[in-house]
Motif scaffolding. Structure first.
Motif, PDB file in Angstrom:
ATOM      1  N   LEU A 180      58.807 -30.333  62.595  1.00  0.00           N
ATOM      2  CA  LEU A 180      59.380 -29.002  62.387  1.00  0.00           C
ATOM      3  C   LEU A 180      59.752 -28.757  60.934  1.00  0.00           C
ATOM      4  O   LEU A 180      59.638 -27.637  60.444  1.00  0.00           O
ATOM      5  CB  LEU A 180      60.602 -28.817  63.293  1.00  0.00           C
ATOM      6  CG  LEU A 180      61.121 -27.390  63.454  1.00  0.00           C
ATOM      7  CD1 LEU A 180      60.011 -26.487  63.959  1.00  0.00           C
ATOM      8  CD2 LEU A 180      62.291 -27.355  64.384  1.00  0.00           C
ATOM      9  N   ASN A 181      60.165 -29.805  60.216  1.00  0.00           N
ATOM     10  CA  ASN A 181      60.555 -29.641  58.815  1.00  0.00           C
ATOM     11  C   ASN A 181      59.357 -29.411  57.901  1.00  0.00           C
ATOM     12  O   ASN A 181      59.453 -28.684  56.914  1.00  0.00           O
ATOM     13  CB  ASN A 181      61.331 -30.864  58.331  1.00  0.00           C
ATOM     14  CG  ASN A 181      62.653 -31.007  59.028  1.00  0.00           C
ATOM     15  OD1 ASN A 181      63.243 -30.023  59.466  1.00  0.00           O
ATOM     16  ND2 ASN A 181      63.112 -32.240  59.162  1.00  0.00           N
ATOM     17  N   PHE A 195      55.567 -25.947  55.350  1.00  0.00           N
ATOM     18  CA  PHE A 195      54.906 -26.338  54.110  1.00  0.00           C
ATOM     19  C   PHE A 195      53.398 -26.466  54.314  1.00  0.00           C
ATOM     20  O   PHE A 195      52.609 -25.990  53.496  1.00  0.00           O
ATOM     21  CB  PHE A 195      55.487 -27.656  53.603  1.00  0.00           C
ATOM     22  CG  PHE A 195      54.817 -28.178  52.375  1.00  0.00           C
ATOM     23  CD1 PHE A 195      54.989 -27.546  51.156  1.00  0.00           C
ATOM     24  CD2 PHE A 195      54.002 -29.294  52.436  1.00  0.00           C
ATOM     25  CE1 PHE A 195      54.363 -28.021  50.024  1.00  0.00           C
ATOM     26  CE2 PHE A 195      53.380 -29.774  51.317  1.00  0.00           C
ATOM     27  CZ  PHE A 195      53.552 -29.135  50.099  1.00  0.00           C
ATOM     28  N   ILE A 196      52.991 -27.091  55.398  1.00  0.00           N
ATOM     29  CA  ILE A 196      51.565 -27.280  55.665  1.00  0.00           C
ATOM     30  C   ILE A 196      50.874 -25.948  55.902  1.00  0.00           C
ATOM     31  O   ILE A 196      49.779 -25.696  55.385  1.00  0.00           O
ATOM     32  CB  ILE A 196      51.380 -28.244  56.860  1.00  0.00           C
ATOM     33  CG1 ILE A 196      51.903 -29.635  56.479  1.00  0.00           C
ATOM     34  CG2 ILE A 196      49.930 -28.320  57.291  1.00  0.00           C
ATOM     35  CD1 ILE A 196      51.999 -30.592  57.630  1.00  0.00           C
TER      36      ILE A 196
END
Length: 83
Positions: A41-42, A46-47
């Motif tokens: 989830l973090n 970003f990806i």
């Protein structure tokens, strides 16, 4: 009377080619990215943002180089060279 048209606009073609290039010609990049930043989830935002930046960069570059008369030769050459 034909209601459906088989015409695809140059903008739609550029967007489809950009998505295709990002998804299929950057597999090694994304596997290494997921290896460094595991999918959780973090890191998910970003990806996804990296993928969107790549799509937008391809769209920008293709929009600058592909015009009405040059879109087919440029895209054909790009797909052959990158294969």
């Amino acid at each position: 009377m034909i209601t459906g048209s088989k015409y695809i606009s140059s903008n739609k073609l550029i967007i489809l080619i950009a998505i295709f290039l990002t998804l299929f010609y950057n597999i090694t990049f994304f596997t290494n990215l997921v290896r460094v930043y595991p999918i959780n989830l973090n890191n998910l935002g970003f990806i996804v943002s990296i993928a969107l930046v790549l799509v937008c960069a391809f769209i920008l570059l293709l929009s600058f180089t592909c015009y009405r008369k040059t879109i087919k030769p440029i895209i054909i050459t790009l797909l052959i060279v990158s294969a």
